[in-house]
Motif scaffolding. Sequence first.
Motif, PDB file in Angstrom:
ATOM      1  N   VAL A   1       5.934  -0.253  -0.074  1.00 45.58           N
ATOM      2  CA  VAL A   1       6.246   0.034  -1.478  1.00 45.58           C
ATOM      3  C   VAL A   1       7.759   0.163  -1.662  1.00 45.58           C
ATOM      4  O   VAL A   1       8.349  -0.465  -2.542  1.00 45.58           O
ATOM      5  CB  VAL A   1       5.530   1.322  -1.971  1.00 45.58           C
ATOM      6  CG1 VAL A   1       6.053   1.759  -3.330  1.00 45.58           C
ATOM      7  CG2 VAL A   1       4.027   1.102  -2.014  1.00 45.58           C
TER       8      VAL A   1
ATOM      9  N   ASN B   1       9.558  -3.306  -0.789  1.00 44.06           N
ATOM     10  CA  ASN B   1       9.337  -4.305  -1.841  1.00 44.06           C
ATOM     11  C   ASN B   1      10.105  -3.953  -3.111  1.00 44.06           C
ATOM     12  O   ASN B   1      10.683  -4.830  -3.752  1.00 44.06           O
ATOM     13  CB  ASN B   1       7.845  -4.446  -2.143  1.00 44.06           C
ATOM     14  CG  ASN B   1       7.090  -5.146  -1.038  1.00 44.06           C
ATOM     15  OD1 ASN B   1       7.623  -6.002  -0.345  1.00 44.06           O
ATOM     16  ND2 ASN B   1       5.828  -4.782  -0.863  1.00 44.06           N
ATOM     17  N   ARG B   2      10.099  -2.677  -3.466  1.00 46.64           N
ATOM     18  CA  ARG B   2      10.845  -2.251  -4.660  1.00 46.64           C
ATOM     19  C   ARG B   2      12.334  -2.534  -4.487  1.00 46.64           C
ATOM     20  O   ARG B   2      12.985  -3.080  -5.391  1.00 46.64           O
ATOM     21  CB  ARG B   2      10.616  -0.765  -4.937  1.00 46.64           C
ATOM     22  CG  ARG B   2      11.387  -0.283  -6.188  1.00 46.64           C
ATOM     23  CD  ARG B   2      11.225   1.207  -6.457  1.00 46.64           C
ATOM     24  NE  ARG B   2      11.702   1.995  -5.337  1.00 46.64           N
ATOM     25  CZ  ARG B   2      10.969   2.870  -4.646  1.00 46.64           C
ATOM     26  NH1 ARG B   2       9.712   3.104  -4.980  1.00 46.64           N
ATOM     27  NH2 ARG B   2      11.490   3.548  -3.654  1.00 46.64           N
TER      28      ARG B   2
ATOM     29  N   GLN C   1       7.731 -11.374  -5.014  1.00 48.31           N
ATOM     30  CA  GLN C   1       8.245 -10.036  -4.675  1.00 48.31           C
ATOM     31  C   GLN C   1       7.786  -8.995  -5.691  1.00 48.31           C
ATOM     32  O   GLN C   1       7.381  -7.887  -5.316  1.00 48.31           O
ATOM     33  CB  GLN C   1       9.782 -10.047  -4.622  1.00 48.31           C
ATOM     34  CG  GLN C   1      10.331 -10.789  -3.460  1.00 48.31           C
ATOM     35  CD  GLN C   1      11.833 -11.030  -3.527  1.00 48.31           C
ATOM     36  OE1 GLN C   1      12.372 -11.530  -2.577  1.00 48.31           O
ATOM     37  NE2 GLN C   1      12.500 -10.708  -4.612  1.00 48.31           N
TER      38      GLN C   1
ATOM     39  N   HIS D   1       5.250  -5.971  -4.813  1.00 49.57           N
ATOM     40  CA  HIS D   1       5.612  -4.582  -5.070  1.00 49.57           C
ATOM     41  C   HIS D   1       4.530  -3.890  -5.897  1.00 49.57           C
ATOM     42  O   HIS D   1       4.097  -2.781  -5.562  1.00 49.57           O
ATOM     43  CB  HIS D   1       6.959  -4.478  -5.784  1.00 49.57           C
ATOM     44  CG  HIS D   1       7.268  -3.075  -6.200  1.00 49.57           C
ATOM     45  ND1 HIS D   1       7.323  -2.708  -7.520  1.00 49.57           N
ATOM     46  CD2 HIS D   1       7.488  -1.957  -5.476  1.00 49.57           C
ATOM     47  CE1 HIS D   1       7.568  -1.402  -7.587  1.00 49.57           C
ATOM     48  NE2 HIS D   1       7.671  -0.926  -6.369  1.00 49.57           N
ATOM     49  N   ARG D   2       4.083  -4.543  -6.949  1.00 51.29           N
ATOM     50  CA  ARG D   2       3.048  -3.941  -7.806  1.00 51.29           C
ATOM     51  C   ARG D   2       1.752  -3.701  -7.036  1.00 51.29           C
ATOM     52  O   ARG D   2       1.117  -2.660  -7.190  1.00 51.29           O
ATOM     53  CB  ARG D   2       2.785  -4.829  -9.015  1.00 51.29           C
ATOM     54  CG  ARG D   2       3.914  -4.799 -10.027  1.00 51.29           C
ATOM     55  CD  ARG D   2       3.607  -5.657 -11.221  1.00 51.29           C
ATOM     56  NE  ARG D   2       4.740  -5.688 -12.140  1.00 51.29           N
ATOM     57  CZ  ARG D   2       4.981  -6.669 -12.984  1.00 51.29           C
ATOM     58  NH1 ARG D   2       4.161  -7.705 -13.056  1.00 51.29           N
ATOM     59  NH2 ARG D   2       6.029  -6.626 -13.776  1.00 51.29           N
TER      60      ARG D   2
ATOM     61  N   SER E   1       1.361  -3.314  -3.731  1.00 49.97           N
ATOM     62  CA  SER E   1       1.516  -2.251  -2.724  1.00 49.97           C
ATOM     63  C   SER E   1       1.604  -0.888  -3.403  1.00 49.97           C
ATOM     64  O   SER E   1       1.026   0.092  -2.910  1.00 49.97           O
ATOM     65  CB  SER E   1       2.737  -2.511  -1.835  1.00 49.97           C
ATOM     66  OG  SER E   1       3.930  -2.586  -2.577  1.00 49.97           O
ATOM     67  N   GLU E   2       2.266  -0.828  -4.538  1.00 49.60           N
ATOM     68  CA  GLU E   2       2.368   0.432  -5.280  1.00 49.60           C
ATOM     69  C   GLU E   2       0.988   0.882  -5.768  1.00 49.60           C
ATOM     70  O   GLU E   2       0.639   2.063  -5.650  1.00 49.60           O
ATOM     71  CB  GLU E   2       3.327   0.240  -6.460  1.00 49.60           C
ATOM     72  CG  GLU E   2       3.767   1.506  -7.125  1.00 49.60           C
ATOM     73  CD  GLU E   2       4.852   1.230  -8.151  1.00 49.60           C
ATOM     74  OE1 GLU E   2       5.884   1.917  -8.081  1.00 49.60           O
ATOM     75  OE2 GLU E   2       4.676   0.341  -9.008  1.00 49.60           O
TER      76      GLU E   2
END
Length: 155
Positions: free
Chosen positions: A42, A45-46, A104, A108-109, A111-112
Amino acid sequence: MIDPLIVKTLHIFGAMVIFGTGMGTAFHGLMCNLSGDLRSMVTGNRNVVIADWIFTTPAVILQPITGFYLMWANGWSLDDHWIVASIILYIIAGGCWLPVVWLQVRMHRMSEMALETNSELPSIYKRYFRIWFLLGWPAFISGGAILWLMVSKPF
């Protein structure tokens, strides 16, 4: 008229930012995703997404502006083979980078969301990661070739 030396410096700086940020985000994204640790993924990726928006995007916009200015100021032509090759390679790199940015953001979304809901990553995540990794290669090779063309101006 802007001093061509200032524009050349901005052009070189932009190339350094694109290539350097690309290397940094690729390494960071690769390592956090290979770790298998969802919290790392998270955060990693962010940070990769943020770095691309803050650093890479402005440099990607700056490069053609400064490049065409330098072409004009130095009396080079769009017919010069090294310029044609640079533009083609820039389009190839951009053609890889745009889907990478989209991937990407999605990674990120995903994994979050998995972290927030204490669930597994969706199966598509691994596919996105593989595509992200594979698209990086032609982008980096193109970027390296462009740097060589800028310095050597062959043909």
